[in-house]
Design an enzyme around this catalytic site. Structure first.
Site, PDB file in Angstrom:
ATOM      1  CG  ASP A   1      -1.639  -1.329   1.369  1.00 47.53           C
ATOM      2  OD1 ASP A   1      -2.463  -1.645   0.504  1.00 47.53           O
ATOM      3  OD2 ASP A   1      -1.357  -2.079   2.330  1.00 47.53           O
TER       4      ASP A   1
ATOM      5  CG  HIS B   1      -3.391  -5.144   3.497  1.00 47.64           C
ATOM      6  ND1 HIS B   1      -2.920  -4.370   2.469  1.00 47.64           N
ATOM      7  CD2 HIS B   1      -3.799  -6.294   2.936  1.00 47.64           C
ATOM      8  CE1 HIS B   1      -3.045  -5.032   1.332  1.00 47.64           C
ATOM      9  NE2 HIS B   1      -3.579  -6.208   1.591  1.00 47.64           N
TER      10      HIS B   1
HETATM   11  P1  NAI Z   1      -2.216 -18.197  -3.994  1.00 47.25           P
HETATM   12  O1  NAI Z   1      -3.578 -18.753  -3.809  1.00 47.25           O
HETATM   13  O2  NAI Z   1      -1.623 -18.106  -5.363  1.00 47.25           O
HETATM   14  O3  NAI Z   1      -1.184 -19.008  -3.098  1.00 47.25           O
HETATM   15  C1  NAI Z   1      -1.415 -19.322  -1.770  1.00 47.25           C
HETATM   16  C2  NAI Z   1      -0.646 -20.574  -1.456  1.00 47.25           C
HETATM   17  O4  NAI Z   1      -0.728 -20.804  -0.052  1.00 47.25           O
HETATM   18  C3  NAI Z   1      -1.193 -21.831  -2.161  1.00 47.25           C
HETATM   19  O5  NAI Z   1      -0.139 -22.481  -2.842  1.00 47.25           O
HETATM   20  C4  NAI Z   1      -1.733 -22.672  -1.014  1.00 47.25           C
HETATM   21  O6  NAI Z   1      -1.580 -24.056  -1.250  1.00 47.25           O
HETATM   22  C5  NAI Z   1      -0.854 -22.193   0.141  1.00 47.25           C
HETATM   23  N1  NAI Z   1      -1.403 -22.439   1.473  1.00 47.25           N
HETATM   24  C6  NAI Z   1      -2.695 -22.368   1.874  1.00 47.25           C
HETATM   25  N2  NAI Z   1      -2.796 -22.699   3.162  1.00 47.25           N
HETATM   26  C7  NAI Z   1      -1.556 -22.948   3.600  1.00 47.25           C
HETATM   27  C8  NAI Z   1      -1.020 -23.363   4.850  1.00 47.25           C
HETATM   28  N3  NAI Z   1      -1.807 -23.589   5.905  1.00 47.25           N
HETATM   29  N4  NAI Z   1       0.315 -23.549   4.938  1.00 47.25           N
HETATM   30  C9  NAI Z   1       1.108 -23.348   3.874  1.00 47.25           C
HETATM   31  N5  NAI Z   1       0.663 -22.981   2.665  1.00 47.25           N
HETATM   32  C10 NAI Z   1      -0.649 -22.777   2.534  1.00 47.25           C
HETATM   33  O7  NAI Z   1      -2.246 -16.767  -3.295  1.00 47.25           O
HETATM   34  P2  NAI Z   1      -1.232 -15.545  -3.480  1.00 47.25           P
HETATM   35  O8  NAI Z   1      -1.671 -14.709  -4.611  1.00 47.25           O
HETATM   36  O9  NAI Z   1       0.160 -16.053  -3.454  1.00 47.25           O
HETATM   37  O10 NAI Z   1      -1.558 -14.687  -2.156  1.00 47.25           O
HETATM   38  C11 NAI Z   1      -1.262 -15.191  -0.883  1.00 47.25           C
HETATM   39  C12 NAI Z   1      -1.895 -14.317   0.195  1.00 47.25           C
HETATM   40  O11 NAI Z   1      -1.346 -13.010   0.158  1.00 47.25           O
HETATM   41  C13 NAI Z   1      -3.403 -14.129   0.041  1.00 47.25           C
HETATM   42  O12 NAI Z   1      -3.989 -14.229   1.331  1.00 47.25           O
HETATM   43  C14 NAI Z   1      -3.537 -12.711  -0.471  1.00 47.25           C
HETATM   44  O13 NAI Z   1      -4.776 -12.141  -0.125  1.00 47.25           O
HETATM   45  C15 NAI Z   1      -2.402 -12.059   0.279  1.00 47.25           C
HETATM   46  N6  NAI Z   1      -1.948 -10.765  -0.262  1.00 47.25           N
HETATM   47  C16 NAI Z   1      -1.557  -9.811   0.643  1.00 47.25           C
HETATM   48  C17 NAI Z   1      -1.093  -8.592   0.227  1.00 47.25           C
HETATM   49  C18 NAI Z   1      -0.681  -7.553   1.225  1.00 47.25           C
HETATM   50  O14 NAI Z   1      -0.382  -6.430   0.788  1.00 47.25           O
HETATM   51  N7  NAI Z   1      -0.623  -7.815   2.524  1.00 47.25           N
HETATM   52  C19 NAI Z   1      -1.009  -8.269  -1.201  1.00 47.25           C
HETATM   53  C20 NAI Z   1      -1.401  -9.345  -2.082  1.00 47.25           C
HETATM   54  C21 NAI Z   1      -1.864 -10.560  -1.610  1.00 47.25           C
END
Ligand code: NAI
Length: 328
Positions: free
Chosen positions: A159, A187
Site C-alpha cells: 500500500d 491492510h
Molecule cells: P495463492 O492462492 O496463489 O497461493 C497461496 C498458497 O498458499 C497456495 O499455494 C496454497 O496451497 C498455500 N497455502 C494455503 N494454506 C496454507 C497453509 N496452511 N500452509 C502453507 N501454505 C498454505 O495466493 P497468493 O496470490 O500467493 O496470495 C497469498 C496471500 O497473500 C493471500 O492471502 C492474499 O490475499 C495475500 N496478499 C496480501 C497482500 C498484502 O499487501 N498484505 C497483497 C497481495 C496478496
C-alpha cells in the site's frame, strides 16, 4: 562463507511465492553477502508444485542459495527460522462471511504461531502477508508467548509503495523524491494513506492535499482499492508487487530505513497515536538495529484522525471477532 540465514516461506507454491523466492535467493532481501537456506511450507496438495519451483531455483545456480527444504509440517518448516514470511492463507470463498474467513485463517496462523514459538531461532522476524494480514499477525503473535511481540508484523508496504507511485505521478517527480508517506490502520479498504507529512521533491506533501477533491475522490480510494483494480485488469491478484513489498519490508527491517525517510508497516501497537494496545496497526515507522520504531509526535488533524479512527475501529472489530472465536 557466513552461516546461511534460514528463511521460511509459507504458501511457497502460490503466485506470490513464485515471485518472491527467486528474489530472496538472489540476495535482494538480505543483501549480497548473506547466504540463505529456503524452508518452504505448503499444504500437501501444494508440495509437488513447490518442488517444481525448487527445481527452477536450482536451475538459477544462485551463489547465495545454500539449500531448499520443502515440507507440509509447520514444526519442521519453522525449525530454526530466522525470517518467516507467512504468505499462504485461506482465501475468502463464495458466501463466506468475514467471521468465517477469520476463523479459517485462525486455523492456519494459530498453529503456525505456535510452531514459531516452539522452534524458530531466537532472532526470528515474522512478516504476515496472507490476508487478513493484520489480524492473522495478531493471531500468530498470540500463539507465540515466548517470542517478543514486536517480531510479528503485517505487510502494508505494498500500500505504501502504491501511494508513493500515485503521488510521484500526480506531482510529476521521480518516485525516489517522494518521502515520508504513511499508511495508517488496516491492510483493507479502510486503510488511510496520509500525505500531510510527506515531502515531495522538497515541497511539503500537504501542498497536494489542498486539492481536496483529488485527495478524497482520487488518491485515497485509488490506493485503498488498487488491489481490486489489479484483479480487474490482470485477472489475478497482485503478486510481483506484493513479493517486492515483502522484500522491501524485510530488507528495511534488517538493514534499516534511509536517514530522513520512513516507511509503513503493521506492527503491534503500544498505544501510539491512541490506537488500542495490542492491535497490529500500520504506522509510520523507521527501522534501525533490527527493530521498528514508530515515528512519534506527528500532528494529526481532524481529516486524518477521522480516517485513522475508522480503520482502527475495523481492526478492533476483527480482534473482537477472533477473541469471541477463542483464537487469541
Ligand atoms: P495463492 O492462492 O496463489 O497461493 C497461496 C498458497 O498458499 C497456495 O499455494 C496454497 O496451497 C498455500 N497455502 C494455503 N494454506 C496454507 C497453509 N496452511 N500452509 C502453507 N501454505 C498454505 O495466493 P497468493 O496470490 O500467493 O496470495 C497469498 C496471500 O497473500 C493471500 O492471502 C492474499 O490475499 C495475500 N496478499 C496480501 C497482500 C498484502 O499487501 N498484505 C497483497 C497481495 C496478496
Amino acid at each position: 562463507m557466513r552461516t546461511p540465514v534460514n528463511v521460511t516461506v509459507t504458501g511457497a507454491a502460490g503466485q506470490i511465492g513464485y515471485a518472491l523466492l527467486f528474489r530472496i535467493a538472489s540476495g535482494a532481501m538480505l543483501g549480497p553477502d548473506t547466504p540463505v537456506r529456503l524452508k518452504l511450507l505448503e499444504i500437501p496438495q501444494g508440495v509437488k508444485a513447490a518442488e517444481g519451483t525448487a527445481m527452477e531455483l536450482d536451475d538459477c545456480a544462485f551463489p547465495l542459495l545454500a539449500g531448499i527444504d520443502i515440507d507440509d509440517d509447520a514444526g519442521r518448516a519453522f525449525d530454526g527460522a530466522n525470517v518467516a514470511l507467512l504468505v499462504g492463507a485461506r482465501p475468502r470463498g463464495a458466501g463466506m462471511e468475514r467471521a468465517d474467513l477469520l476463523e479459517a485463517n485462525g486455523g492456519i496462523f494459530g498453529p503456525q504461531g505456535k510452531a514459531i514459538n516452539d522452534g524458530a531461532a531466537d532472532d526470528v522476524r515474522v512478516l504476515v502477508v496472507g490476508n487478513p494480514a493484520n489480524t492473522n499477525a495478531l493471531i500468530a503473535a498470540a500463539h507465540a508467548p515466548d517470542v517478543p511481540a514486536d517480531r510479528f508484523t503485517a505487510m502494508t508496504r505494498l500500500d505504501h509503495n502504491r501511494a508513493l507511485s500515485q503521488v510521484a505521478h500526480k506531482a510529476g517527480v521521480p518516485v525516489a523524491e517522494v518521502r515520508r508517506l504513511t499508511i495508517w490502520g488496516n491492510h483493507s479498504a479502510t486503510q488511510y494513506p496520509d500525505l500531510f507529512h510527506a515531502d515531495v521533491a522538497g515541497t511539503p506533501g500537504g501542498t497536494l492535499t489542498a486539492d481536496k477533491a483529488w485527495l478524497t475522490d482520487d488518491f485515497i480510494p485509488t490506493v485503498a482499492k488498487r488491489g481490486a483494480a489489479i484483479i480487474d485488469a490482470r485477472g489475478a491478484s497482485s503478486a510481483a508487487s506484493a513479493a517486492n513489498a515483502a522484500i522491501d519490508h524485510v530488507h528495511d527491517w534488517v538493514h534499516g530505513t534511509p536517514a530522513g525517510d520512513w516507511t509503513s508497516a503493521g506492527i503491534v501497537s503500544r498505544g501510539e497515536y491512541g490506537v488500542p494496545e495490542g492491535l497490529v496497526c500500520s504506522y509510520p515507522v523507521t527501522a534501525s538495529d533490527g527493530a521498528w520504531h514508530v515515528v512519534e509526535d506527528l500532528e494529526i488533524d481532524d481529516f486524518s484522525r477521522e480516517r485513522i479512527d475508522a480503520s482502527v475501529a475495523e481492526l478492533a472489530a476483527e480482534r473482537d471477532t477472533v477473541r469471541s472465536l477463542g483464537l487469541v
